[in-house]
Scaffold this motif. Sequence first.
Motif, PDB file in Angstrom:
ATOM      1  N   MET A   1      88.789  24.384  62.273  1.00  0.00           N
ATOM      2  CA  MET A   1      89.385  23.248  63.005  1.00  0.00           C
ATOM      3  C   MET A   1      88.485  22.868  64.182  1.00  0.00           C
ATOM      4  O   MET A   1      87.930  23.711  64.863  1.00  0.00           O
ATOM      5  N   LEU A   2      88.355  21.549  64.369  1.00  0.00           N
ATOM      6  CA  LEU A   2      87.480  21.069  65.436  1.00  0.00           C
ATOM      7  C   LEU A   2      88.028  21.423  66.812  1.00  0.00           C
ATOM      8  O   LEU A   2      89.246  21.374  67.037  1.00  0.00           O
ATOM      9  N   ASP A   3      87.125  21.775  67.720  1.00  0.00           N
ATOM     10  CA  ASP A   3      87.490  22.057  69.108  1.00  0.00           C
ATOM     11  C   ASP A   3      87.792  20.737  69.809  1.00  0.00           C
ATOM     12  O   ASP A   3      86.912  19.893  69.989  1.00  0.00           O
ATOM     13  N   GLU A   4      89.067  20.531  70.172  1.00  0.00           N
ATOM     14  CA  GLU A   4      89.482  19.253  70.781  1.00  0.00           C
ATOM     15  C   GLU A   4      88.730  18.963  72.076  1.00  0.00           C
ATOM     16  O   GLU A   4      88.587  17.815  72.477  1.00  0.00           O
ATOM     17  N   THR A   5      88.260  20.034  72.742  1.00  0.00           N
ATOM     18  CA  THR A   5      87.545  19.803  74.005  1.00  0.00           C
ATOM     19  C   THR A   5      86.152  19.227  73.759  1.00  0.00           C
ATOM     20  O   THR A   5      85.446  18.897  74.699  1.00  0.00           O
ATOM     21  N   ARG A   6      85.754  19.118  72.504  1.00  0.00           N
ATOM     22  CA  ARG A   6      84.434  18.569  72.175  1.00  0.00           C
ATOM     23  C   ARG A   6      84.521  17.218  71.464  1.00  0.00           C
ATOM     24  O   ARG A   6      83.586  16.776  70.834  1.00  0.00           O
ATOM     25  N   ILE A   7      85.689  16.584  71.552  1.00  0.00           N
ATOM     26  CA  ILE A   7      85.849  15.267  70.914  1.00  0.00           C
ATOM     27  C   ILE A   7      86.070  14.206  72.001  1.00  0.00           C
ATOM     28  O   ILE A   7      86.958  14.334  72.841  1.00  0.00           O
ATOM     29  N   LEU A   8      85.227  13.176  71.973  1.00  0.00           N
ATOM     30  CA  LEU A   8      85.363  12.046  72.901  1.00  0.00           C
ATOM     31  C   LEU A   8      86.033  10.875  72.205  1.00  0.00           C
ATOM     32  O   LEU A   8      85.826  10.647  71.005  1.00  0.00           O
ATOM     33  N   GLY A   9      86.799  10.114  72.980  1.00  0.00           N
ATOM     34  CA  GLY A   9      87.333   8.856  72.472  1.00  0.00           C
ATOM     35  C   GLY A   9      86.346   7.721  72.748  1.00  0.00           C
ATOM     36  O   GLY A   9      85.209   7.950  73.169  1.00  0.00           O
ATOM     37  N   SER A  10      86.777   6.501  72.534  1.00  0.00           N
ATOM     38  CA  SER A  10      85.902   5.338  72.768  1.00  0.00           C
ATOM     39  C   SER A  10      85.709   5.067  74.257  1.00  0.00           C
ATOM     40  O   SER A  10      84.798   4.343  74.656  1.00  0.00           O
ATOM     41  N   GLU A  11      86.590   5.643  75.095  1.00  0.00           N
ATOM     42  CA  GLU A  11      86.458   5.532  76.551  1.00  0.00           C
ATOM     43  C   GLU A  11      86.916   6.844  77.174  1.00  0.00           C
ATOM     44  O   GLU A  11      87.823   7.501  76.656  1.00  0.00           O
ATOM     45  N   GLU A  12      86.241   7.223  78.255  1.00  0.00           N
ATOM     46  CA  GLU A  12      86.542   8.493  78.906  1.00  0.00           C
ATOM     47  C   GLU A  12      86.393   8.357  80.418  1.00  0.00           C
ATOM     48  O   GLU A  12      85.611   7.539  80.901  1.00  0.00           O
ATOM     49  N   TRP A  13      87.151   9.173  81.156  1.00  0.00           N
ATOM     50  CA  TRP A  13      86.992   9.253  82.610  1.00  0.00           C
ATOM     51  C   TRP A  13      85.906  10.271  82.946  1.00  0.00           C
ATOM     52  O   TRP A  13      85.874  11.370  82.385  1.00  0.00           O
ATOM     53  N   CYS A  14      85.008   9.901  83.852  1.00  0.00           N
ATOM     54  CA  CYS A  14      83.921  10.781  84.285  1.00  0.00           C
ATOM     55  C   CYS A  14      84.031  11.017  85.791  1.00  0.00           C
ATOM     56  O   CYS A  14      84.586  10.177  86.516  1.00  0.00           O
ATOM     57  N   ARG A  15      83.476  12.153  86.229  1.00  0.00           N
ATOM     58  CA  ARG A  15      83.392  12.446  87.658  1.00  0.00           C
ATOM     59  C   ARG A  15      81.931  12.705  87.999  1.00  0.00           C
ATOM     60  O   ARG A  15      81.248  13.452  87.289  1.00  0.00           O
ATOM     61  N   LEU A  16      81.432  12.071  89.049  1.00  0.00           N
ATOM     62  CA  LEU A  16      80.032  12.230  89.471  1.00  0.00           C
ATOM     63  C   LEU A  16      80.049  12.769  90.905  1.00  0.00           C
ATOM     64  O   LEU A  16      79.936  12.010  91.873  1.00  0.00           O
ATOM     65  N   GLU A  17      80.209  14.083  91.029  1.00  0.00           N
ATOM     66  CA  GLU A  17      80.439  14.688  92.341  1.00  0.00           C
ATOM     67  C   GLU A  17      79.253  14.525  93.285  1.00  0.00           C
ATOM     68  O   GLU A  17      79.429  14.285  94.482  1.00  0.00           O
ATOM     69  N   ASP A  18      78.021  14.647  92.753  1.00  0.00           N
ATOM     70  CA  ASP A  18      76.837  14.514  93.621  1.00  0.00           C
ATOM     71  C   ASP A  18      76.726  13.121  94.226  1.00  0.00           C
ATOM     72  O   ASP A  18      76.071  12.938  95.258  1.00  0.00           O
ATOM     73  N   MET A  19      77.334  12.132  93.573  1.00  0.00           N
ATOM     74  CA  MET A  19      77.286  10.757  94.063  1.00  0.00           C
ATOM     75  C   MET A  19      78.557  10.391  94.824  1.00  0.00           C
ATOM     76  O   MET A  19      78.697   9.246  95.272  1.00  0.00           O
ATOM     77  N   GLY A  20      79.504  11.334  94.908  1.00  0.00           N
ATOM     78  CA  GLY A  20      80.740  11.054  95.639  1.00  0.00           C
ATOM     79  C   GLY A  20      81.699  10.151  94.902  1.00  0.00           C
ATOM     80  O   GLY A  20      82.531   9.480  95.526  1.00  0.00           O
ATOM     81  N   ASP A 134      85.353  10.122  68.301  1.00  0.00           N
ATOM     82  CA  ASP A 134      86.404   9.537  67.464  1.00  0.00           C
ATOM     83  C   ASP A 134      86.783   8.191  68.080  1.00  0.00           C
ATOM     84  O   ASP A 134      87.581   8.135  69.030  1.00  0.00           O
ATOM     85  N   PRO A 135      86.193   7.084  67.573  1.00  0.00           N
ATOM     86  CA  PRO A 135      86.421   5.770  68.204  1.00  0.00           C
ATOM     87  C   PRO A 135      87.859   5.273  68.119  1.00  0.00           C
ATOM     88  O   PRO A 135      88.222   4.315  68.791  1.00  0.00           O
ATOM     89  N   SER A 136      88.701   5.947  67.303  1.00  0.00           N
ATOM     90  CA  SER A 136      90.108   5.523  67.216  1.00  0.00           C
ATOM     91  C   SER A 136      90.925   6.049  68.396  1.00  0.00           C
ATOM     92  O   SER A 136      92.063   5.654  68.614  1.00  0.00           O
ATOM     93  N   LYS A 137      90.326   6.982  69.168  1.00  0.00           N
ATOM     94  CA  LYS A 137      91.023   7.565  70.308  1.00  0.00           C
ATOM     95  C   LYS A 137      90.533   6.988  71.625  1.00  0.00           C
ATOM     96  O   LYS A 137      89.430   6.443  71.699  1.00  0.00           O
ATOM     97  N   SER A 138      91.337   7.152  72.660  1.00  0.00           N
ATOM     98  CA  SER A 138      90.922   6.865  74.036  1.00  0.00           C
ATOM     99  C   SER A 138      91.266   8.079  74.884  1.00  0.00           C
ATOM    100  O   SER A 138      92.313   8.711  74.675  1.00  0.00           O
ATOM    101  N   PHE A 139      90.382   8.405  75.808  1.00  0.00           N
ATOM    102  CA  PHE A 139      90.600   9.486  76.768  1.00  0.00           C
ATOM    103  C   PHE A 139      90.923  10.824  76.085  1.00  0.00           C
ATOM    104  O   PHE A 139      91.918  11.481  76.392  1.00  0.00           O
ATOM    105  N   GLY A 140      90.053  11.207  75.150  1.00  0.00           N
ATOM    106  CA  GLY A 140      90.209  12.487  74.465  1.00  0.00           C
ATOM    107  C   GLY A 140      90.097  13.665  75.413  1.00  0.00           C
ATOM    108  O   GLY A 140      90.617  14.748  75.141  1.00  0.00           O
ATOM    109  N   GLN A 141      89.410  13.458  76.542  1.00  0.00           N
ATOM    110  CA  GLN A 141      89.225  14.532  77.529  1.00  0.00           C
ATOM    111  C   GLN A 141      90.187  14.399  78.714  1.00  0.00           C
ATOM    112  O   GLN A 141      89.977  14.991  79.767  1.00  0.00           O
TER     113      GLN A 141
END
Length: 457
Positions: A1-20, A134-141
């Motif tokens: 079974m695929l590791d869900e933590t390794r599947i991205l949707g078509s859009e995701e939230w990112c954090r860029l801590e070094d850039m604030g 998986d382009p059918s999903k959004s915010f997999g993470q």
Amino acid sequence: MLDETRILGSEEWCRLEDMGIPAIKARVDSGAKTSSIQANKVKIFTKGLEDWVRFEVNPLQDNRSISILCQAKLYDVRSVKSSQGISEERPVIKTPVTIGEHTFEIELTLANRDTMEYRMLLGREAINERYLVDPSKSFGQGNVSQEEISRKYKPYMTEKSGLTLGLLASNPELYSNKRIVEAGELRGHKVVFLNVENVYMKLDAGSPEIRYRGGNILDKFDAVIPRIKPSVTFYGCALLRQFDTLGVYCLNSADAISKSRDKLFASQLFSKNDIHIPITGFAKSPMDTKDLIRMVNGSPLIIKLLESTQGKGVVLAETNKAAESVINAFKSVQTNILVQEFIKEANGQDIRCFVVNGKVVASMQRQAQKGEFRANIHQGGAASLIKITPEERKLAIKSAKVLNLDVAGVDIIRSNRGPLLLEVNSSPGLEGIENATGMDIANVMIETIEKKLKYSH
């Protein structure tokens, strides 16, 4: 079974801590090689012996008031092809990104993504060997709620303040310019008058600039309202292109103004787009003058300079002989002119439609003075409120659209074969039409800028 933590949707939230940047929504695009982020006011500078880059990020699409100043070591300057197929040089940085529970380093190109739905794009170099998509999903993470966004960005939020608008013109005392400044200030914005001839620019791929007399750098403007007089069209349009390069919205682009000021090119665009104009002729050689006159149905006819505005440089020739004399006189001094049929049934009347953002916001009828053939309030003609027909409204809107003008004064004449377009003015005056209609057009122009920039009070 695929590791869900390794599947991205078509859009995701990112954090860029070094850039604030605590949260930024990214579009996942395996078709793009490198990831990119929206960046304004990009400036490369030296820190010690290294090249660094300073830039501002508006991380939330619909909120220009949140702006985060970032700086990072310059990793590369790379030629990148945009979605329109245009190559441009973009700075590249390296920075850690956190998506869900995972943090890793990626390359980011700094790009102007103001018109894009997403402020960040996650390319395949960041995805490869890390995630499946998986382009059918959004915010997999994991999604971020609006409440969380408000909490994360609370330290960056300031009291709501207005936009900073530049009025690029020549005479601050003109009615139209005074009204625009007044309307902007009444809506809570700062409006700065910029004399076209006192503005100058620095052309440089790494750090382009616009400066004002005395060396002041103009880097705080959200939008520019051009009111460029014909004699400075070339320079004024060059300045608008520079503002556009710096990510400043221009209410009428340089390209649109240039098209509108070239009456021959504009007439050709109108004909191509099935917009009816009076029959018009253009020729270089005096040998063809007689046929040119016949071509536009003979005298009386109108002769106008290509660069004529506000009725100046427009002549009525009442006989064929007079027409020949005037045409050949203009040609003898290498002046380009258009020859146009005279619409007798108009009785010296025309209609000015004021188009803003694809809508006719006001219309007036202008009546020429006795003895004049052209309705022109600049030369003493009378103006009055008029109800235009659906056909005239459609003609006005289409004419402005063909030239890509957000603000336009469209002049129409009524003929036996229906409404005809006379010309389109990219810097239409406000005095006559505001007085005739009672409409606050200056306010409508400022509202349009707010809509374009998604600014809310």
